[in-house]
Design a protein around this motif. Structure first.
Motif, short mmCIF file in Angstrom:
data_model
loop_
_atom_site.label_atom_id
_atom_site.label_comp_id
_atom_site.label_asym_id
_atom_site.label_seq_id
_atom_site.Cartn_x
_atom_site.Cartn_y
_atom_site.Cartn_z
N ILE A 286 0.87 -1.17 0.00
CA ILE A 286 0.00 0.00 0.00
C ILE A 286 0.91 1.22 0.00
CG2 ILE A 286 -1.87 1.23 1.14
CD1 ILE A 286 -2.62 -1.40 2.51
N GLU A 287 0.78 2.03 -1.03
CA GLU A 287 1.70 3.17 -1.21
C GLU A 287 1.04 4.49 -0.86
OE1 GLU A 287 2.75 2.56 -5.35
OE2 GLU A 287 4.61 1.58 -4.71
N GLU A 288 1.91 5.44 -0.52
CA GLU A 288 1.50 6.84 -0.31
C GLU A 288 0.38 6.97 0.72
OE1 GLU A 288 3.49 9.01 -1.55
OE2 GLU A 288 4.49 7.67 -2.94
N ILE A 289 0.64 6.50 1.93
CA ILE A 289 -0.32 6.57 3.02
C ILE A 289 -0.07 7.83 3.83
CG2 ILE A 289 -1.15 5.44 5.12
CD1 ILE A 289 -0.18 2.79 3.88
N ALA A 290 -1.14 8.48 4.24
CA ALA A 290 -1.05 9.64 5.14
C ALA A 290 -1.77 9.31 6.44
CB ALA A 290 -1.68 10.85 4.48
N LEU A 291 -1.09 9.53 7.54
CA LEU A 291 -1.67 9.40 8.87
C LEU A 291 -1.70 10.81 9.46
CD1 LEU A 291 -2.60 7.88 11.44
CD2 LEU A 291 -0.18 7.50 11.97
N VAL A 292 -2.89 11.30 9.79
CA VAL A 292 -3.05 12.68 10.24
C VAL A 292 -3.77 12.73 11.58
CG1 VAL A 292 -4.05 14.94 9.68
CG2 VAL A 292 -3.22 13.45 7.83
N GLN A 293 -3.16 13.45 12.52
CA GLN A 293 -3.82 13.68 13.81
C GLN A 293 -3.82 15.17 14.09
OE1 GLN A 293 -5.45 11.41 16.20
NE2 GLN A 293 -6.22 13.49 16.42
N VAL A 294 -5.01 15.75 14.15
CA VAL A 294 -5.18 17.14 14.56
C VAL A 294 -5.40 17.12 16.07
CG1 VAL A 294 -6.60 19.21 14.30
CG2 VAL A 294 -6.19 17.72 12.32
N LEU A 295 -4.79 18.07 16.76
CA LEU A 295 -4.88 18.11 18.22
C LEU A 295 -6.01 19.01 18.69
CD1 LEU A 295 -1.15 18.38 19.30
CD2 LEU A 295 -2.52 16.34 18.97
N PRO A 296 -6.52 18.75 19.89
CA PRO A 296 -7.48 19.68 20.48
C PRO A 296 -6.77 20.99 20.86
CG PRO A 296 -7.01 17.86 21.99
CD PRO A 296 -6.27 17.58 20.73
N LEU B 74 3.32 0.93 3.19
CA LEU B 74 3.36 -0.34 3.90
C LEU B 74 3.82 -1.39 2.90
CD1 LEU B 74 0.18 -0.47 6.18
CD2 LEU B 74 2.57 -0.41 6.90
N PRO B 75 4.90 -2.10 3.19
CA PRO B 75 5.45 -3.09 2.25
C PRO B 75 4.50 -4.27 2.03
CG PRO B 75 6.69 -3.08 4.30
CD PRO B 75 5.67 -2.01 4.41
N SER B 76 4.83 -5.09 1.06
CA SER B 76 3.95 -6.18 0.67
C SER B 76 4.05 -7.41 1.57
CB SER B 76 4.23 -6.59 -0.77
OG SER B 76 5.57 -7.00 -0.90
N TYR B 77 5.09 -7.53 2.38
CA TYR B 77 5.20 -8.75 3.18
C TYR B 77 4.15 -8.80 4.28
CZ TYR B 77 8.16 -5.67 6.02
OH TYR B 77 8.66 -4.62 6.75
N ARG B 78 3.85 -10.02 4.71
CA ARG B 78 2.83 -10.24 5.74
C ARG B 78 3.19 -9.60 7.06
NH1 ARG B 78 0.99 -16.32 6.53
NH2 ARG B 78 -0.40 -15.44 8.05
N ASN B 79 2.18 -9.25 7.79
CA ASN B 79 2.34 -8.71 9.14
C ASN B 79 3.20 -7.45 9.19
OD1 ASN B 79 0.79 -10.86 10.12
ND2 ASN B 79 2.61 -12.13 10.32
N SER B 80 3.21 -6.68 8.11
CA SER B 80 3.97 -5.43 8.14
C SER B 80 3.17 -4.37 8.90
CB SER B 80 4.31 -4.96 6.74
OG SER B 80 3.14 -4.66 6.02
N TYR B 81 3.85 -3.65 9.76
CA TYR B 81 3.21 -2.58 10.51
C TYR B 81 4.26 -1.54 10.85
CZ TYR B 81 5.26 -4.58 14.74
OH TYR B 81 6.14 -5.05 15.67
N LYS B 82 3.78 -0.37 11.23
CA LYS B 82 4.66 0.71 11.65
C LYS B 82 4.05 1.40 12.85
CE LYS B 82 6.62 1.41 7.12
NZ LYS B 82 7.15 2.33 6.14
N ASP B 83 4.92 1.91 13.71
CA ASP B 83 4.49 2.66 14.88
C ASP B 83 4.86 4.12 14.69
OD1 ASP B 83 3.62 0.58 16.94
OD2 ASP B 83 5.59 -0.19 16.37
N PHE B 84 4.02 4.99 15.24
CA PHE B 84 4.26 6.42 15.17
C PHE B 84 3.96 7.01 16.54
CE2 PHE B 84 2.88 4.87 11.09
CZ PHE B 84 3.89 5.32 10.25
N VAL B 85 4.82 7.93 16.99
CA VAL B 85 4.60 8.56 18.29
C VAL B 85 4.80 10.06 18.18
CG1 VAL B 85 5.25 6.56 19.69
CG2 VAL B 85 7.00 8.21 19.04
#
Length: 140
Positions: A36-46, A89-100
């Motif tokens: 899955i290419e070109e993903i955006a994760l967006v969090q706006v704060l209160p 997200l790469p094509s292999y199984r169980n791929s995940y990423k963490d963001f802080v």
């Protein structure tokens, strides 16, 4: 949301001056094996919260984050009221990423935490969101 020691906290009720970490884990649905290419994760704060930009301060992530898959975004955009990560997200199984992101509760009051948004920018088939909610910053 996690406190400075990595323990879960309720973001709906924090104290003015308190620092904490927002943690986002992104993975694919079980069984999906394509990239899955070109993903955006967006969090706006209160309005009562602000981002503590650790890139500017040089602060290292706490040791309890060592096992996470951090800093794997292609681009990170930090604004006054939001943070945006861009990645594949790469094509292999169980791929995940963490963001802080480190957050400070600065203004006392009742605010709305907007939803967390995740989407493949050029493919409408991949999108997710997590509902927002009310949060309270208690006066010191």
């Amino acid at each position: 949301m996690l406190d400075k020691d990595g323990m879960k906290i309720n973001p709906a009720n924090v104290k003015q001056g308190q620092s904490f970490w927002a943690h986002f884990k992104v993975n694919k649905l079980p069984g999906y094996r394509g990239k899955i290419e070109e993903i955006a994760l967006v969090q706006v704060l209160p309005s009562g919260w602000e981002i503590d930009n650790t890139r500017l301060s040089g602060e290292a992530n706490p040791a309890w984050m060592k096992a996470w898959h951090l800093k794997r975004e292609e681009y990170l955009d930090i604004r006054d009221d939001r943070i945006m990560w861009f990645f594949d997200l790469p094509s292999y199984r169980n791929s995940y990423k963490d963001f802080v992101v480190k957050i400070n509760a600065v203004t006392a009051g009742e605010f709305t935490l907007p939803p967390t948004l995740l989407e493949a920018m050029y493919n409408n088939s991949y999108r997710a969101s997590k509902a927002g909610r009310k949060v309270i910053v208690q006066e010191r």
